[in-house]
Motif scaffolding. Structure first.
Motif, PDB file in Angstrom:
ATOM      1  N   SER A  50       0.396   5.352  -0.711  1.00  0.00           N
ATOM      2  CA  SER A  50      -0.186   6.041   0.448  1.00  0.00           C
ATOM      3  C   SER A  50       0.863   6.955   1.086  1.00  0.00           C
ATOM      4  O   SER A  50       2.044   6.599   1.143  1.00  0.00           O
ATOM      5  CB  SER A  50      -0.655   5.017   1.486  1.00  0.00           C
TER       6      SER A  50
ATOM      7  N   MET B 292      -0.563  -0.581  11.504  1.00  0.00           N
ATOM      8  CA  MET B 292      -1.414  -0.436  12.687  1.00  0.00           C
ATOM      9  C   MET B 292      -2.877  -0.241  12.280  1.00  0.00           C
ATOM     10  O   MET B 292      -3.785  -0.860  12.836  1.00  0.00           O
ATOM     11  CB  MET B 292      -0.938   0.747  13.530  1.00  0.00           C
ATOM     12  N   PHE B 293      -3.093   0.618  11.286  1.00  0.00           N
ATOM     13  CA  PHE B 293      -4.460   0.878  10.810  1.00  0.00           C
ATOM     14  C   PHE B 293      -5.095  -0.423  10.299  1.00  0.00           C
ATOM     15  O   PHE B 293      -6.214  -0.771  10.652  1.00  0.00           O
ATOM     16  CB  PHE B 293      -4.444   1.909   9.666  1.00  0.00           C
ATOM     17  N   LEU B 294      -4.324  -1.135   9.454  1.00  0.00           N
ATOM     18  CA  LEU B 294      -4.877  -2.355   8.865  1.00  0.00           C
ATOM     19  C   LEU B 294      -5.089  -3.425   9.926  1.00  0.00           C
ATOM     20  O   LEU B 294      -6.082  -4.159   9.886  1.00  0.00           O
ATOM     21  CB  LEU B 294      -3.935  -2.891   7.782  1.00  0.00           C
TER      22      LEU B 294
ATOM     23  N   ILE C  32       0.842  -1.208   0.000  1.00  0.00           N
ATOM     24  CA  ILE C  32       0.000   0.000   0.000  1.00  0.00           C
ATOM     25  C   ILE C  32       0.876   1.257   0.000  1.00  0.00           C
ATOM     26  O   ILE C  32       0.561   2.239  -0.670  1.00  0.00           O
ATOM     27  CB  ILE C  32      -0.964  -0.023   1.204  1.00  0.00           C
TER      28      ILE C  32
ATOM     29  N   PHE D  77       1.113   7.644   4.171  1.00  0.00           N
ATOM     30  CA  PHE D  77       1.428   7.211   5.536  1.00  0.00           C
ATOM     31  C   PHE D  77       2.662   6.316   5.540  1.00  0.00           C
ATOM     32  O   PHE D  77       2.890   5.573   4.586  1.00  0.00           O
ATOM     33  CB  PHE D  77       0.257   6.438   6.140  1.00  0.00           C
ATOM     34  N   PRO D  78       3.451   6.317   6.607  1.00  0.00           N
ATOM     35  CA  PRO D  78       4.572   5.380   6.704  1.00  0.00           C
ATOM     36  C   PRO D  78       4.092   3.949   6.950  1.00  0.00           C
ATOM     37  O   PRO D  78       2.970   3.745   7.431  1.00  0.00           O
ATOM     38  CB  PRO D  78       5.371   5.901   7.911  1.00  0.00           C
TER      39      PRO D  78
ATOM     40  N   PHE E 210      -5.814  -2.995  13.043  1.00  0.00           N
ATOM     41  CA  PHE E 210      -7.019  -2.644  13.797  1.00  0.00           C
ATOM     42  C   PHE E 210      -8.270  -2.993  13.003  1.00  0.00           C
ATOM     43  O   PHE E 210      -9.201  -3.627  13.503  1.00  0.00           O
ATOM     44  CB  PHE E 210      -6.999  -1.153  14.132  1.00  0.00           C
ATOM     45  N   THR E 211      -8.279  -2.581  11.718  1.00  0.00           N
ATOM     46  CA  THR E 211      -9.460  -2.847  10.892  1.00  0.00           C
ATOM     47  C   THR E 211      -9.684  -4.347  10.751  1.00  0.00           C
ATOM     48  O   THR E 211     -10.813  -4.832  10.874  1.00  0.00           O
ATOM     49  CB  THR E 211      -9.271  -2.207   9.500  1.00  0.00           C
TER      50      THR E 211
ATOM     51  N   ALA F 289     -11.140  -5.800  13.900  1.00  0.00           N
ATOM     52  CA  ALA F 289     -12.570  -5.505  14.031  1.00  0.00           C
ATOM     53  C   ALA F 289     -13.379  -6.409  13.105  1.00  0.00           C
ATOM     54  O   ALA F 289     -14.435  -6.924  13.488  1.00  0.00           O
ATOM     55  CB  ALA F 289     -12.834  -4.038  13.713  1.00  0.00           C
ATOM     56  N   ILE F 290     -12.883  -6.642  11.879  1.00  0.00           N
ATOM     57  CA  ILE F 290     -13.632  -7.476  10.935  1.00  0.00           C
ATOM     58  C   ILE F 290     -13.629  -8.932  11.398  1.00  0.00           C
ATOM     59  O   ILE F 290     -14.670  -9.594  11.411  1.00  0.00           O
ATOM     60  CB  ILE F 290     -13.016  -7.355   9.519  1.00  0.00           C
TER      61      ILE F 290
ATOM     62  N   LEU G 198       2.559   2.767  10.412  1.00  0.00           N
ATOM     63  CA  LEU G 198       1.242   3.352  10.697  1.00  0.00           C
ATOM     64  C   LEU G 198       0.157   2.648   9.876  1.00  0.00           C
ATOM     65  O   LEU G 198      -0.925   2.343  10.389  1.00  0.00           O
ATOM     66  CB  LEU G 198       1.257   4.858  10.398  1.00  0.00           C
ATOM     67  N   ILE G 199       0.475   2.360   8.598  1.00  0.00           N
ATOM     68  CA  ILE G 199      -0.500   1.627   7.770  1.00  0.00           C
ATOM     69  C   ILE G 199      -0.756   0.263   8.391  1.00  0.00           C
ATOM     70  O   ILE G 199      -1.900  -0.201   8.451  1.00  0.00           O
ATOM     71  CB  ILE G 199       0.030   1.451   6.327  1.00  0.00           C
TER      72      ILE G 199
END
Lengths: 294, 242
Positions: A162, A171-173, A156, A164-165, A175-176, A179-180, A168-169
């Protein structure tokens, strides 16, 4: 440019699909996330079990930690190793994922021991085999999911562009994905696998909760059997959900225009909502209403 | 853009994030097919959706506020709708139950005593497993979730936009720092409604929607506080004080 974006989208979709499957199996092998409440409740109603009971944190923050840790190590190593970009990233990601899985093993075993020990009043024993046999399995799934998420973050950042570094990506992914996975694949574990002695085709009534299936096909059930079951349906659905999210999001941006991407995404959302309506109609027709007194 | 306007962006975004949690159906007991809603805590689910929105919005960072907000809303909504689809698939074929709203079936939703789905008009009551509070995400909660995704994505992108342009004059790595801070503000505002939702909500037809003013004010206070801190840091840093 178009070819790079196409390659990036396909690669991202594939990695996300795999990461989804592995993450879900990691959580199921360790009874993490929401079904953990059932495994904790079982000894209180005299169901002594041999499940591996690691719930280090809620699934989203826990998975974000593994992904961010693996990606940070991978990012640092790939910059410091002085190798070509692609071998550097792959080697760095493997070492990063290994670090994350070792940390998971440490946290997981401590979480299991302390959780089981807290059930002493209900005569729950600490069986070493129920810890030692699923532990490597659960660590392997963490390794695979952290590896896929780290590589996905590199894709990504590098191929899809993207700002973002990489950590950080990741961490975002992470988390997502947490949740999924905790809302799709875990239903297959919590509502079906843990309650296989109940008839197929009903939710678990509040009064039955904690009455989990402690006996398996042969002897006592342990957590190594769980991914064997959930890999057939819960895992692939989680992978499909996360893979579709990443793939559609990446593919919609291929034309380069932001508004084209937004319009495409909203049209796909409308299609999915229509599919949800038909799915509900299908299940209502297929299963029918519950009969009185059953 | 004027720093005060950017600060207002952060505040409005934070409040929208708080409101979005009320719209996204979620319930932890859903993992045992014992309650209507996506099977995880409302706060964590909204945060997951918000992060995918911020990630989408980051691709549109240079194209102006409107395109960026739309991109964030699309990313979040896609995540929520796909999760609803995945959850319904597992409920339908893994557990063998049709999606049904427990609160509507018991006549306690904001629809009054009606026990039918507000959008499709399908009867809910006979399809609820006895002893549970519904299962899966029926059409009315799926639509509510999509609306929640739009609101949350807009909120997240607004916070991200505000922080980004406040930090542009003071640092080179603006995207990374503002992404991290936006995620933090999103998380804080996602967790606050947990106190009014108490672990579960069925979306906009749930009676807990009536508690939105409490969420609104708490998120307003917290977001204002955070926005003032970010504004002060950026102002003092651009003056050379930090």
């Amino acid at each position: 440019m178009l070819q790079i974006l196409l390659l990036g989208s396909a690669l991202a979709g594939l990695l996300a699909f795999l990461a989804g499957i592995f993450e879900n199996e990691d959580s199921d092998a360790g009874s993490a996330s929401n079904p953990n409440s059932q495994v904790q409740l079982a000894p209180q109603i005299e169901h002594l079990h041999r499940y591996y009971n690691k719930a280090i944190a809620g699934e989203p923050p826990q998975n974000a930690l593994w992904a961010a840790l693996a990606a940070t190590v991978a990012y640092l190593l790939s910059a410091r190793l002085g190798m070509d970009p692609i071998p550097g990233v792959i080697l760095g990601s493997v070492l990063g994922a290994l670090t994350a899985s070792l940390l998971q093993g440490m946290y997981g075993s401590l979480a299991h021991i302390s959780r089981i020990a807290s059930m002493k009043n209900f005569k729950q024993m600490l069986y070493w085999d129920s810890l030692l046999s699923p532990l490597p399995l659960s660590m392997t799934y963490t390794f695979l999911s952290a590896l896929c998420l780290t590589l996905l973050s590199f894709v990504i950042h590098g191929l899809l562009g993207s700002p973002f570094p990489v950590p950080l990506i990741a961490m975002f992914l992470g988390f997502t994905l947490g949740a999924i996975a905790s809302s799709t694949g875990d239903v297959h574990y919590g509502a079906e696998r843990l309650y296989q002695h109940y008839k197929f085709g009903s939710g678990i009534a509040i009064s039955k909760q904690g009455d989990i299936d402690v006996k398996g096909e042969y002897g006592y059930r342990n957590s190594v059997d769980t991914p064997y079951f959930t890999l057939r349906f819960g895992g692939p659905v989680t992978g499909l959900t996360f893979g579709l999210l990443i793939f559609i999001d990446a593919l919609s941006r291929i034309s380069g225009g932001v508004w084209t991407s937004v319009i495409l995404e909203f049209s796909i959302i409308a299609l999915i909502l229509i599919f949800i309506v038909f799915l509900e109609k299908y299940t209502r027709d297929k299963y029918g209403p519950f009969e009185e007194g059953k | 853009m004027d720093p005060i306007t950017l600060m207002l962006f952060i505040i409005a975004g934070g409040v929208l994030v708080g409101v979005c949690v009320h719209f996204i159906p979620a319930s932890a007991v859903g993992a045992m097919s014992a309650s209507t809603g996506i099977a995880t805590g409302p706060s964590m689910l909204s945060f997951g959706a918000g992060l995918s929105g911020i990630l989408s919005a980051s691709f549109a960072l240079e194209t102006g506020p409107v395109a960026m907000l739309a991109s964030g809303a699309a990313g979040s909504t896609l995540m929520v709708v796909l999760t609803i689809l995945g959850g319904n698939l597992v409920n339908a074929f893994g557990t063998g139950v049709p999606p049904v709203s427990g609160q509507t079936a018991s006549g306690q939703s904001v629809l009054g005593s009606s026990t039918k789905d507000a959008i499709t008009g399908w009867e809910q009551k006979p399809f609820v497993t006895p002893g549970t509070d519904g299962h899966g995400m029926p059409v009315q909660t799926a639509i509510s979730g999509a609306i929640g995704g739009i609101i949350g994505g807009l909120g997240g992108a607004m916070v991200f936009f505000g922080v980004h342009y406040l930090f542009v004059p003071i640092t080179q790595e603006t995207a990374a720092i503002s992404g991290m801070i936006a995620a933090g503000i999103f998380l804080i505002n996602c967790v606050l409604p947990a106190y009014t939702l108490v672990g579960k909500t069925e979306g906009m037809f749930d009676r807990k929607m009536l508690r939105i003013p409490k969420t609104f004010f708490s998120c307003l206070i917290v977001s204002t506080f955070l926005a003032v801190i970010i504004y002060s840091v950026s102002t003092y840093a651009s003056m050379g004080a930090v």
